[in-house]
Every structure is written in structure tokens, then in C-alpha cells.
Write a protein that holds these residues in place. Structure first.
Motif, mmCIF file in Angstrom:
data_model
loop_
_atom_site.group_PDB
_atom_site.id
_atom_site.type_symbol
_atom_site.label_atom_id
_atom_site.label_comp_id
_atom_site.label_asym_id
_atom_site.label_seq_id
_atom_site.Cartn_x
_atom_site.Cartn_y
_atom_site.Cartn_z
ATOM 1 N N ALA A 52 0.824 -1.208 0.000
ATOM 2 C CA ALA A 52 0.000 0.000 0.000
ATOM 3 C C ALA A 52 0.856 1.256 0.000
ATOM 4 O O ALA A 52 0.535 2.240 -0.678
ATOM 5 C CB ALA A 52 -0.931 -0.007 1.212
ATOM 6 N N GLU A 53 1.934 1.248 0.771
ATOM 7 C CA GLU A 53 2.831 2.413 0.786
ATOM 8 C C GLU A 53 3.479 2.618 -0.579
ATOM 9 O O GLU A 53 3.629 3.750 -1.042
ATOM 10 C CB GLU A 53 3.895 2.230 1.863
ATOM 11 N N THR A 54 3.867 1.533 -1.225
ATOM 12 C CA THR A 54 4.478 1.628 -2.552
ATOM 13 C C THR A 54 3.480 2.157 -3.575
ATOM 14 O O THR A 54 3.801 2.973 -4.435
ATOM 15 C CB THR A 54 5.013 0.254 -2.989
ATOM 16 N N LEU A 55 2.238 1.691 -3.467
ATOM 17 C CA LEU A 55 1.207 2.085 -4.433
ATOM 18 C C LEU A 55 0.803 3.543 -4.284
ATOM 19 O O LEU A 55 0.609 4.259 -5.276
ATOM 20 C CB LEU A 55 -0.021 1.188 -4.251
ATOM 21 N N THR A 56 0.669 4.024 -3.041
ATOM 22 C CA THR A 56 0.115 5.360 -2.793
ATOM 23 C C THR A 56 1.164 6.409 -2.464
ATOM 24 O O THR A 56 0.861 7.595 -2.447
ATOM 25 C CB THR A 56 -0.869 5.308 -1.616
ATOM 26 N N HIS A 57 2.389 5.982 -2.161
ATOM 27 C CA HIS A 57 3.443 6.891 -1.711
ATOM 28 C C HIS A 57 3.059 7.591 -0.406
ATOM 29 O O HIS A 57 3.475 8.723 -0.148
ATOM 30 C CB HIS A 57 3.792 7.925 -2.785
ATOM 31 N N CYS A 58 2.249 6.910 0.404
ATOM 32 C CA CYS A 58 1.836 7.430 1.708
ATOM 33 C C CYS A 58 2.452 6.573 2.811
ATOM 34 O O CYS A 58 2.296 5.344 2.783
ATOM 35 C CB CYS A 58 0.312 7.390 1.862
ATOM 36 N N PRO A 59 3.127 7.181 3.779
ATOM 37 C CA PRO A 59 3.607 6.393 4.918
ATOM 38 C C PRO A 59 2.436 5.953 5.783
ATOM 39 O O PRO A 59 1.583 6.764 6.142
ATOM 40 C CB PRO A 59 4.522 7.371 5.660
ATOM 41 N N ILE A 60 2.355 4.691 6.106
ATOM 42 C CA ILE A 60 1.286 4.147 6.935
ATOM 43 C C ILE A 60 1.802 3.987 8.358
ATOM 44 O O ILE A 60 2.761 3.261 8.599
ATOM 45 C CB ILE A 60 0.778 2.811 6.371
ATOM 46 N N GLY A 61 1.143 4.680 9.289
ATOM 47 C CA GLY A 61 1.595 4.644 10.668
ATOM 48 C C GLY A 61 0.942 3.557 11.488
ATOM 49 O O GLY A 61 1.469 3.155 12.533
ATOM 50 N N TYR A 62 -0.228 3.075 11.027
ATOM 51 C CA TYR A 62 -0.972 2.079 11.805
ATOM 52 C C TYR A 62 -1.775 1.220 10.851
ATOM 53 O O TYR A 62 -2.339 1.714 9.870
ATOM 54 C CB TYR A 62 -1.916 2.775 12.788
ATOM 55 N N MET A 63 -1.816 -0.091 11.145
ATOM 56 C CA MET A 63 -2.581 -0.999 10.300
ATOM 57 C C MET A 63 -3.067 -2.164 11.151
ATOM 58 O O MET A 63 -2.358 -2.655 12.030
ATOM 59 C CB MET A 63 -1.724 -1.514 9.141
ATOM 60 N N GLU A 64 -4.298 -2.603 10.905
ATOM 61 C CA GLU A 64 -4.858 -3.757 11.604
ATOM 62 C C GLU A 64 -5.868 -4.436 10.708
ATOM 63 O O GLU A 64 -6.425 -3.820 9.790
ATOM 64 C CB GLU A 64 -5.538 -3.343 12.912
ATOM 65 N N GLN A 65 -6.122 -5.724 10.964
ATOM 66 C CA GLN A 65 -7.158 -6.409 10.201
ATOM 67 C C GLN A 65 -8.511 -5.871 10.622
ATOM 68 O O GLN A 65 -8.791 -5.704 11.805
ATOM 69 C CB GLN A 65 -7.098 -7.916 10.414
ATOM 70 N N LEU A 66 -9.349 -5.589 9.647
ATOM 71 C CA LEU A 66 -10.650 -4.978 9.910
ATOM 72 C C LEU A 66 -11.749 -6.026 10.028
ATOM 73 O O LEU A 66 -12.374 -6.166 11.081
ATOM 74 C CB LEU A 66 -10.977 -3.980 8.802
ATOM 75 N N TYR A 67 -11.988 -6.785 8.959
ATOM 76 C CA TYR A 67 -13.106 -7.722 8.950
ATOM 77 C C TYR A 67 -12.985 -8.584 7.697
ATOM 78 O O TYR A 67 -12.289 -8.219 6.745
ATOM 79 C CB TYR A 67 -14.434 -6.958 8.933
ATOM 80 N N THR A 68 -13.644 -9.731 7.726
ATOM 81 C CA THR A 68 -13.749 -10.575 6.540
ATOM 82 C C THR A 68 -15.206 -10.573 6.080
ATOM 83 O O THR A 68 -16.088 -10.993 6.824
ATOM 84 C CB THR A 68 -13.285 -12.007 6.828
ATOM 85 N N PHE A 69 -15.438 -10.067 4.886
ATOM 86 C CA PHE A 69 -16.778 -9.948 4.332
ATOM 87 C C PHE A 69 -16.999 -11.026 3.271
ATOM 88 O O PHE A 69 -16.050 -11.545 2.674
ATOM 89 C CB PHE A 69 -16.980 -8.578 3.667
ATOM 90 N N SER A 70 -18.256 -11.314 3.018
ATOM 91 C CA SER A 70 -18.615 -12.160 1.880
ATOM 92 C C SER A 70 -19.716 -11.465 1.099
ATOM 93 O O SER A 70 -20.508 -10.707 1.664
ATOM 94 C CB SER A 70 -19.097 -13.538 2.341
ATOM 95 N N SER A 71 -19.739 -11.693 -0.191
ATOM 96 C CA SER A 71 -20.764 -11.088 -1.041
ATOM 97 C C SER A 71 -21.085 -12.029 -2.188
ATOM 98 O O SER A 71 -20.270 -12.881 -2.558
ATOM 99 C CB SER A 71 -20.285 -9.736 -1.585
ATOM 100 N N PHE A 72 -22.291 -11.863 -2.735
ATOM 101 C CA PHE A 72 -22.712 -12.633 -3.899
ATOM 102 C C PHE A 72 -22.918 -11.663 -5.056
ATOM 103 O O PHE A 72 -23.973 -11.019 -5.153
ATOM 104 C CB PHE A 72 -24.015 -13.389 -3.609
ATOM 105 N N PRO A 73 -21.931 -11.516 -5.922
ATOM 106 C CA PRO A 73 -22.127 -10.630 -7.073
ATOM 107 C C PRO A 73 -23.300 -11.089 -7.931
ATOM 108 O O PRO A 73 -23.651 -12.276 -7.969
ATOM 109 C CB PRO A 73 -20.798 -10.753 -7.841
ATOM 110 N N ILE A 74 -23.900 -10.126 -8.597
ATOM 111 C CA ILE A 74 -25.052 -10.421 -9.459
ATOM 112 C C ILE A 74 -24.657 -11.438 -10.524
ATOM 113 O O ILE A 74 -23.562 -11.405 -11.078
ATOM 114 C CB ILE A 74 -25.560 -9.118 -10.115
#
Length: 285
Positions: A52-74
Motif C-alpha cells: 500500500a505504501e508503494t502504491l500510494t506513496h503514503c507512509p502508513i503509521g498504523y494498520m490492523e485487520q478490519l473484517y472478513t466480508f462475503s458477497s454474492f455478485p449479481i
């Protein structure tokens, strides 16, 4: 790096920053069309953070797992699995990003527009829940009704109730013909961010290394969508020794210079900023 799964699986980093008047977000999707993650880190989170830092050129100071979602695309019978992470940065990412309060305007209670829309929703959702005890038991804590306090961390509960009752559209604006609806993911991220900033030093990851006390207060207000009591907030911050002076001043073009502070890492375990909010009168109508 590849994923062997019965269901299509992707990784999403929800990168949160502060705009001038709202939390801003960039959704970074690592799927099969994305170059593989680097193997130099031994955990998935570290690999995602580096990517993510490489992609956005933004230093990330904090990161954590948020959630695992599921979806059924149309038009598909197989669920898609979305493993999500929350990341915080004081810089603004390149690429698509936008204000969360454009998606959830009722969550910004610092001015009359958000409160007006909330009042309209409360009137309508009370009618939707009328004579239904199960619905009434859900809307009372979510919207701070019937003597319960407003809880700014219940973003997801409010969104899901408004969606279920038909008060917000089933598809977000400008996205009516797509399979993807990220509002549930974004509501979850805003809920988590608000909780973290109340009881942890996460808000400091959204600020530059030196800041004024007013900038710190405004950051808390922006994230929470609520105003804070200025004297109480400053007393809380200074009493907990969360910050220390840098010996330098912010020199605005107008007004007096203000002292610059920085976060004290020694205060990592004693950060509590949730007691300085102004009382909210939730419209019941």
C-alpha cells in the motif's frame, strides 16, 4: 502470492486520512489482476502495508485487520470473500479517494445539515419500526433514542437499519449498474476508526509529527462527527501527558503563533479522549 480457495478471495486495504472537513478513504484492492506481494515480509499484514505504501506513496503509521466480508455478485452463485485491513496515514494517497461524509452525511453532527437529515431519518425509521418490538429494540441503541446516549461508533448499525428500511438506496449514487457496493465496508471502517481514536492514540497517526492542540481537537471532531468541549479536551490531553512541547511554534498568516506539540510514546497505554465531547440532543420528533 496466490490464494487457493473454493471461493474467489481478495484483499482490500482501507486507507484512511483526514481531509479538511471529513475522513477521507482510498480502497486499495489486491486481487488477481494486481502484481504479487513481495516475499520480503513474513506476515500478510506487513506485506500489505509495504504494498500500500508503494502504491500510494503514503507512509502508513498504523494498520490492523478490519473484517472478513462475503458477497454474492449479481449473476454468480459463488460467494466472494473480502479480507480487509484498516490503515491510517497523515498523507493523502494518490488516486481515487473521497469524503466518508458524502456517503454517510447523517454521521456528521457538527452542523445543521447532518442533524437535519438525521432528524428526518429518525421520524421515518420510527414509523418503519412502529408496532414491531424487534425493530424498536434495534433502532433505540443505534440512534440514541428512548433515553439511550448517542454512540458515534454505531455507524454500521445505523447504516444497515437505514438500508433495511429503504431510507437509503439499495445501490449507492453513480453505482446503480455495478455489482460492487462498498458502503458496508466503509461503515465498518469508520466505526472501527472512531472506536480506536476514543481509547487509543490512533488519531495521532492521522496528524503530522508536530501539531497544535487545536489541530488535535479538530482531528478528533472530524473523525467523530461531533464537537468537543475545548477546555475539557485540553485538560484531558495535558493531564494524561499525551503530548509534549516541541519548543517551536506554528506561525499562521493570521493570528497569534500557537505552540507545536508531539505525541509522547510513553503515553501509549493511557490515552483516553472520549470524555470531552459536547452533549448531543438527538432529535426524536
Amino acid at each position: 502470492m496466490t490464494f487457493q480457495s473454493l471461493c474467489p478471495t481478495d484483499l482490500i486495504t482501507v486507507l484512511m486520512t483526514l481531509g479538511d472537513d471529513a475522513p477521507h478513504v482510498a480502497l486499495l484492492r489486491h486481487d488477481r489482476d494486481t502484481p504479487p506481494l513481495e516475499e520480503s515480509h513474513h506476515s500478510l499484514q506487513k506485506r500489505l502495508c509495504h504494498w500500500a505504501e508503494t502504491l500510494t506513496h503514503c507512509p502508513i503509521g498504523y494498520m490492523e485487520q478490519l473484517y472478513t466480508f462475503s458477497s454474492f455478485p449479481i449473476r454468480e452463485q459463488t460467494p466472494h470473500i473480502h479480507i480487509t485491513y484498516l490503515a491510517l496515514s497523515h498523507s493523502h494517497p494518490r488516486g481515487c479517494h473521497g469524503s466518508l461524509y458524502q456517503r454517510f452525511p447523517w454521521e456528521d453532527r457538527r452542523d445543521e445539515s447532518g442533524n437535519k437529515q438525521l432528524a428526518e431519518f429518525i421520524t421515518a425509521i420510527r414509523q418503519w419500526a412502529d408496532n414491531n418490538e424487534e425493530r424498536q429494540s434495534r433502532i433505540a441503541p443505534a440512534f440514541g433514542l428512548d433515553g439511550l446516549p448517542w454512540d458515534d461508533t454505531r455507524v454500521l448499525e445505523r447504516y444497515e437499519l437505514l438500508w433495511e428500511s429503504g431510507l437509503v438506496p439499495r445501490s449507492p449514487p453513480k453505482q446503480k449498474n455495478t455489482d460492487r457496493d462498498d458502503r458496508r465496508l466503509l461503515a465498518t471502517a469508520l466505526s472501527r476508526l472512531r472506536a480506536r481514536t476514543r481509547y487509543s492514540p490512533a488519531v495521532f497517526e492521522l496528524l503530522p509529527s508536530s501539531f497544535t492542540l487545536l489541530q488535535l481537537q479538530q482531528a478528533m471532531e472530524t473523525v467523530s462527527g461531533r464537537l468537543m468541549h475545548k477546555p475539557n479536551f485540553r485538560r484531558l490531553v495535558l493531564h494524561q501527558q499525551l503530548v509534549e512541547e516541541t519548543g517551536t511554534y506554528d506561525r499562521p498568516t493570521v493570528g497569534r503563533p500557537a505552540r507545536l506539540y508531539r505525541f509522547r510514546p510513553a503515553a501509549m497505554a493511557s490515552c483516553y479522549l472520549g470524555a470531552a465531547f459536547l452533549p448531543l440532543d438527538v432529535p426524536t420528533l
